[in-house]
Design an enzyme around this catalytic site. Structure first.
Site, PDB file in Angstrom:
ATOM      1  N   HIS A   7       0.857  -1.177   0.000  1.00 37.95           N
ATOM      2  CA  HIS A   7       0.000   0.000   0.000  1.00 37.95           C
ATOM      3  C   HIS A   7       0.898   1.233   0.000  1.00 37.95           C
ATOM      4  O   HIS A   7       1.837   1.301   0.790  1.00 37.95           O
ATOM      5  CB  HIS A   7      -0.896  -0.012   1.241  1.00 37.95           C
ATOM      6  N   ARG A  42      -6.286  10.395   0.298  1.00 35.50           N
ATOM      7  CA  ARG A  42      -5.856  10.958  -0.976  1.00 35.50           C
ATOM      8  C   ARG A  42      -7.062  11.228  -1.866  1.00 35.50           C
ATOM      9  O   ARG A  42      -7.102  12.199  -2.604  1.00 35.50           O
ATOM     10  CB  ARG A  42      -4.853  10.019  -1.653  1.00 35.50           C
TER      11      ARG A  42
END
Lengths: 228, 557
Positions: free
Chosen positions: B334, B354
């Site tokens: 990740h 994000r």
């Protein structure tokens, strides 16, 4: 960075002293001391409530509760884990219930014994306003109870401390289930899409994509526009 | 010894870099998400992956010496599991005394296992005839830790075709196309099932419109969420339903070997009580492997986002009965794991951050990646920025990372967004004295997901009759790189299918005489391949005891 030497803390695991680096979480410090978990350790990320830990700090009368995987050790910390809460899980059938707090109280009549002492809130490692949520159920505000308890990881610390012997985390699950099933508004676009798929609207196009060559698929992938 | 001065969670020298991030923030806020940084072409993607992604690092893998995948490259940690002795000696197991005789045995109680149980029941299996065996507590799984959400192409601007293209592109076009198609076509109905049957509370507008997010690798806003506790909310609803129905659950019971019959079918499993260390035997007409992934094997020494029991036991069990794997050479890191403070090293900083505007920037406050790149590409770019370009921030422990500029979330979406949409993230950092509304956080890629796994067909059948598999333990649907929100959808779509087809099989399957001959054979194969080792598998749990303790351990009783 020059500070390579570790600062150490003394912790007492069920009364027995161990010296551990003070950067560790309670969970890591127990492992550092030499234990290997079977109970008392789950997701290690603050989401599952398996590692509920009660502790006191020297010269502080207060009893604290936190998740061992999230809380860092402190010097002179006396700790014990409580990985399981003895409580029967009552069964219910959301399909046969109404979205009211009365239903929650019917399954969990103990709720009406709440003394408003607030120890449940004090005990919550997620800082949930547990007592307020119980009071919301008592006064009929299902939505408030749901919003207050959304972050509950069902560790059960509240229920161990409660003098009225409420199993809060179970009652909150019922409240959320009822609210989610009956009180949220259906999404028209979701229902429409399901209908379209059922009618076969996308069948030809998706079959074409599945059967196309990798080169052509790459072309289509590159051509697709990113939204926003 | 002088103690380092810490100001609101960060040492002073790190604060100096935060000031640089703050300086460039106003300018960065002027750009929309899409044009923060240009997208890499497919060729450029490959280049950065080859050079910087851990999967492409040499000497980190080896060819498996035995079994159906003999000759295939896999991480050493996986090869070690496969080239290891079984935990049991078949001579010690009395197959004439079965402890549980059931129609359907489900190994694992994450999202895949629980969906299997519920849909087996919906397909006619009595709760009495379903048994869930799980290593730790019911629901102790990565599923519960998922934050960002679950994908379903249900908006008018979106379509199953776009979802399909996104999956294939992110997976480097090697995905099992039939599985990918199944996922995108059945996704919307899963969301409806969650709402109607389980009462899952999804994030919605006042009028019922789903709030969906655009996250790396996607072409549309498609990720549904339940704040940033998506996995917790869905899983606890699944768990509740399983318990309400009275489906049998055996906790702290690890499957350590499958049982077969003399007709070559899988016919149950040997379970091992983690606490009393006794074995119990389960005979089942259908056995479903839903054991999840391998984060706790710490591939290449990476920290992980995964739960304590993610040791890929199911892979080992399946391999011993002859199941084949695919894409086991690829591992998902990740892009944004916590790099600081050490207490939360490797934990997830959800992709939804994000999605809502938090931008990755280097130590000078400069943008170096578009956060909408697929996960493997973004992870490789963060590694490049931290090391090759030397634009990372080094912490006291020698760990490097880049900034994830979390204060942008509230600045873009309005004050209070973090508290409302990211309670888990806020809480996690607040416990470490860092306020993510005010200060950015340090991130570095962390071991997150097993992309590959057991080969299945769209009915979740494996090559071995009687054995089904669903979820992270399987491979194919994601190819060599999974997209955000597709793991939760995968475990639901294929968990449901496993339930339906396992129940169907159980209605007519006939079992022969039980045997553990495959275990005996496996030992023979190890010997013939010249594998001399003390390793035994599955490993069940990681061991985090310090060398200091291990070197002085004496086994007395």
């Amino acid at each position: 960075m020059s500070e390579k030497k570790k600062t150490m803390a003394t912790i007492y695991i069920m009364g027995k002293a161990y010296k551990v680096p003070s950067t560790l979480t309670i969970m890591e410090s127990i492992e550092y001391a030499g234990y290997r978990f079977i109970r008392g350790c789950g997701c290690r990320g603050g989401f599952c409530g398996a590692c509920t830990t009660f502790y006191r700090i020297k010269s502080d009368y207060k009893l604290y509760v936190d998740l061992a995987c999230q809380k860092r050790v402190e010097d002179e910390m006396y700790i014990v884990q409580l990985p399981f809460i003895p409580a029967e899980k009552p069964k219910w059938d959301l399909d046969k219930m109404k979205p009211t707090t009365d239903e929650v109280i019917r399954v969990f009549p103990e709720i009406t014994r709440c003394l408003s002492c607030n120890v449940c809130t004090e005990a919550c490692p997620q800082d949930i306003e547990v007592m307020r949520a119980i009071q919301a159920i008592r006064r009929g505000d299902l939505e408030d109870a749901v919003n207050l308890t959304f972050d509950c990881v069902a560790c059960g610390a509240c229920s161990i401390r409660c003098p009225a012997e409420i199993t809060h985390y179970q009652a909150f699950q019922l409240a959320r289930g009822l609210y989610g099933k009956y009180r949220t508004i259906p999404s028209k676009h979701l229902l429409k899409r399901i209908e379209e798929i059922k009618e076969g609207k996308f069948d030809d196009e998706i079959t074409r994509l599945v059967n196309t060559s990798t080169e052509k698929l790459e072309e289509e992938y590159k051509k697709r526009e990113v939204e926003k | 010894m002088k103690k380092m001065e810490i100001i609101e969670g960060y040492p002073k020298y790190i604060r100096e870099s935060i000031e640089l991030v703050e300086k460039t923030r106003d300018e960065r806020l002027k750009h929309t998400f899409k044009d923060t940084y240009r997208f890499l072409t497919l060729e450029e993607r490959n280049e950065v992956l080859l050079k910087h992604h851990p999967d492409y690092k040499r000497k980190m893998k080896r060819a498996v010496k035995i079994g159906p995948n003999k000759g295939d490259l896999v991480p050493h940690e996986i090869a070690d599991l496969l080239e290891a002795h079984p935990l049991i000696n078949p001579k010690d197991i009395d197959l004439s005394h079965i402890d549980y005789d059931t129609d359907i045995l489900i190994i694992g109680s994450g999202g895949a296992g629980l969906a299997t149980a519920l849909w087996a029941n919906k397909s006619g299996a009595d709760p009495e005839d379903i048994l869930i065996a799980t290593k730790l507590r019911l629901g102790d799984a990565n599923s519960k830790m998922s934050q960002a959400g679950i994908q379903a192409a249900d908006r008018p601007q979106d379509s199953p075709m776009l979802h399909y293209l996104d999956i294939m592109g992110a997976g480097h076009f090697v995905n099992d196309r039939e599985l990918a198609k199944t996922l995108v076509m059945e996704a919307p109905s899963i969301i409806k099932w969650h709402e109607d049957d389980l009462g899952v509370i999804y994030d919605k507008e006042q009028d019922g419109t789903m709030i969906e997010t655009l996250i790396g690798g996607l072409s549309r806003l498609r990720v549904h969420s339940c704040r940033d506790y998506t996995g917790l909310e869905i899983l606890r609803a699944l768990m509740d339903k399983v318990l309400n129905l009275g489906i049998n659950v055996l906790e702290f019971s690890s499957a350590i070997e499958l049982i077969m019959d003399n007709r070559g079918q899988v016919a149950g499993a040997v379970l091992w009580n983690m606490e009393t260390e006794e074995y119990t035997l389960v005979r089942a007409k259908s056995t479903v492997i839903a054991t999840g992934g391998f984060g706790r094997l710490h591939i290449q020494g990476y920290p992980t986002t995964n739960h304590y029991g993610s040791t890929s036991d199911g892979l080992v069990l399946a391999y011993r009965v002859g199941a084949k794997f695919r894409d086991m050479d690829s591992v998902q890191y990740h892009p944004t794991g916590a790099a600081y403070p050490p207490a939360i090293l490797g934990l997830l900083c959800t992709a939804k951050l994000r999605g809502q505007g938090a931008q990755p920037v280097n130590k000078h406050g400069e943008v170096f990646v578009n956060p909408l790149e697929p996960r493997d590409v973004e992870a490789a770019m963060i590694i490049r920025e931290s090391y090759e370009r030397n634009n990372g921030i080094e912490t006291q422990t020698g760990m490097r990372g880049v900034w994830l500029d979390t204060p942008m979330v509230d600045m873009i979406n309005g004050e209070g967004t973090i508290l409302k949409a990211f309670p888990a993230m806020f809480r996690q950092y607040n416990r470490q004295d860092i306020d993510i509304r005010k200060d950015p956080i340090l991130v570095f890629p962390t071991l997150h997901y097993q992309n590959g796994g057991i080969v299945i067909n769209a009915k979740t059948e494996t090559d071995i009759p009687g054995m089904f598999a669903a979820g992270e333990v399987t491979g194919g649907v994601h190819g060599k790189n999974r997209l955000v929100g597709n793991s939760w959808m995968e475990i639901q779509v294929f968990g449901r299918r496993a339930g339906i087809y396992a129940a169907e099989r159980a209605k007519k399957a006939k079992l022969g005489k039980l045997t553990l001959n495959h275990v005996v054979k496996y030992e023979k194969v190890l010997e013939e391949a010249g594998i001399k080792t003390n390793r035994r598998s599955p490993v069940l749990l990681p061991n985090y005891k310090e060398e200091r303790v291990l070197s002085h351990t004496i086994k007395v009783f």
